[in-house]
Motif scaffolding. Structure first.
Motif, mmCIF file in Angstrom:
data_model
loop_
_atom_site.group_PDB
_atom_site.id
_atom_site.type_symbol
_atom_site.label_atom_id
_atom_site.label_comp_id
_atom_site.label_asym_id
_atom_site.label_seq_id
_atom_site.Cartn_x
_atom_site.Cartn_y
_atom_site.Cartn_z
ATOM 1 N N LEU A 36 -11.975 48.614 87.760
ATOM 2 C CA LEU A 36 -12.971 47.548 87.826
ATOM 3 C C LEU A 36 -12.563 46.501 88.857
ATOM 4 O O LEU A 36 -13.365 46.107 89.717
ATOM 5 C CB LEU A 36 -13.147 46.904 86.445
ATOM 6 C CG LEU A 36 -14.068 45.691 86.362
ATOM 7 C CD1 LEU A 36 -15.497 46.051 86.736
ATOM 8 C CD2 LEU A 36 -14.022 45.097 84.955
ATOM 9 N N VAL B 254 -14.616 48.321 91.895
ATOM 10 C CA VAL B 254 -15.938 47.729 91.687
ATOM 11 C C VAL B 254 -16.001 46.305 92.246
ATOM 12 O O VAL B 254 -16.900 45.975 93.024
ATOM 13 C CB VAL B 254 -16.332 47.759 90.196
ATOM 14 C CG1 VAL B 254 -17.687 47.099 89.977
ATOM 15 C CG2 VAL B 254 -16.347 49.194 89.671
ATOM 16 N N SER C 283 -20.398 41.666 89.005
ATOM 17 C CA SER C 283 -19.318 41.969 88.064
ATOM 18 C C SER C 283 -18.147 40.994 88.097
ATOM 19 O O SER C 283 -17.415 40.877 87.116
ATOM 20 C CB SER C 283 -18.807 43.392 88.301
ATOM 21 O OG SER C 283 -18.333 43.517 89.632
ATOM 22 N N THR D 184 -16.047 39.190 84.644
ATOM 23 C CA THR D 184 -14.679 39.705 84.552
ATOM 24 C C THR D 184 -13.685 38.546 84.592
ATOM 25 O O THR D 184 -12.770 38.480 83.755
ATOM 26 C CB THR D 184 -14.403 40.717 85.680
ATOM 27 O OG1 THR D 184 -15.357 41.781 85.598
ATOM 28 C CG2 THR D 184 -12.997 41.285 85.575
ATOM 29 N N LEU E 113 -17.919 48.103 78.552
ATOM 30 C CA LEU E 113 -17.593 49.386 79.169
ATOM 31 C C LEU E 113 -17.068 50.293 78.058
ATOM 32 O O LEU E 113 -16.013 50.023 77.484
ATOM 33 C CB LEU E 113 -16.533 49.221 80.252
ATOM 34 C CG LEU E 113 -16.946 48.410 81.476
ATOM 35 C CD1 LEU E 113 -15.742 48.130 82.368
ATOM 36 C CD2 LEU E 113 -18.021 49.143 82.255
ATOM 37 N N SER F 218 -15.084 57.035 88.370
ATOM 38 C CA SER F 218 -14.180 56.209 87.562
ATOM 39 C C SER F 218 -13.055 57.080 87.016
ATOM 40 O O SER F 218 -13.153 58.313 87.056
ATOM 41 C CB SER F 218 -14.979 55.586 86.415
ATOM 42 O OG SER F 218 -15.619 56.600 85.657
ATOM 43 N N HIS G 262 -21.609 52.111 80.718
ATOM 44 C CA HIS G 262 -21.577 50.656 80.864
ATOM 45 C C HIS G 262 -22.861 50.076 80.281
ATOM 46 O O HIS G 262 -23.944 50.309 80.803
ATOM 47 C CB HIS G 262 -21.444 50.310 82.347
ATOM 48 C CG HIS G 262 -21.462 48.852 82.644
ATOM 49 N ND1 HIS G 262 -21.634 48.371 83.910
ATOM 50 C CD2 HIS G 262 -21.328 47.760 81.847
ATOM 51 C CE1 HIS G 262 -21.608 47.052 83.889
ATOM 52 N NE2 HIS G 262 -21.426 46.667 82.638
#
Length: 188
Positions: free
Chosen positions: A18, A22, A31, A35, A76, A135, A141
């Motif tokens: 992530l 990402v 995102s 996060t 997630l 991933s 998600h």
């Protein structure tokens, strides 16, 4: 204790993906904020069959129903022991749509999909564009539709994101790909 240690490893692997892929490659401009604010929930499913995974997804969406986005923005769901085959994973997505309909969550939640062998419909398996959705483990998600709509208000040219992402991953060197996606190269 062993399950807890394994779960911690799965979460660490997904958090690394992530943050480095990402967010690091800016594949999803929405995102970073949740996060940084620790509003992304990581749930490791112990499911080894579709029914248990559907139960886990339902429980996670029920949890999101109970929590404000300021507490948990998104979840997630990491699936390390099921849906290893990408075809099976894709077939399972039909069940997830039924789950959303049955619980009246269409328009409330949507699922973004990630898998180690992700392949877009019109792509070849080795095409770099697939890296945008590859991933370390199969992941479902769960996204709050209201949060997505709110984020879209502040982001211009959202329809360009897939092409920008495709160009971004196509521009990665072999060494960068190996560093960012070690799980794709470990068996070679």
């Amino acid at each position: 204790m062993a399950a807890h240690v394994a779960s911690d490893k799965f979460i660490a692997d997904v958090a690394r993906w992530l943050n480095e892929v990402v967010i690091g490659l800016n594949l999803c401009p929405f995102s970073g904020k949740p996060t940084r604010e620790n509003r992304v929930r990581f749930f490791v499913s112990d499911a080894t069959d579709d029914e248990i995974l559907l139960q886990d997804l339902q429980q996670e969406m029920e949890l999101l129903d109970e929590k404000l986005a300021s507490e948990i923005e998104t979840t997630l769901v990491v699936v390390p022991d099921h849906l290893q085959d990408f075809f099976d994973y894709n077939q399972f997505l039909n069940w997830t749509q039924q789950l959303l309909k049955r619980n009246r969550w269409v328009g409330v939640y949507q699922l973004a999909t990630f898998h180690p062998d992700y392949c877009f419909a019109d792509a070849e398996p080795d095409d770099a564009e697939n890296l945008t959705n590859r991933s370390p483990y199969p992941i479902l998600h769960i996204i709050r539709e209201a949060s997505l709509e709110k984020a879209l208000e502040y982001y211009a040219d959202v329809e360009d994101i897939p092409e920008v992402n495709k160009a971004r991953v196509e521009g990665l060197s072999a060494a960068e790909k190996q560093k960012l996606f070690p799980y794709l190269f470990s068996a070679q």
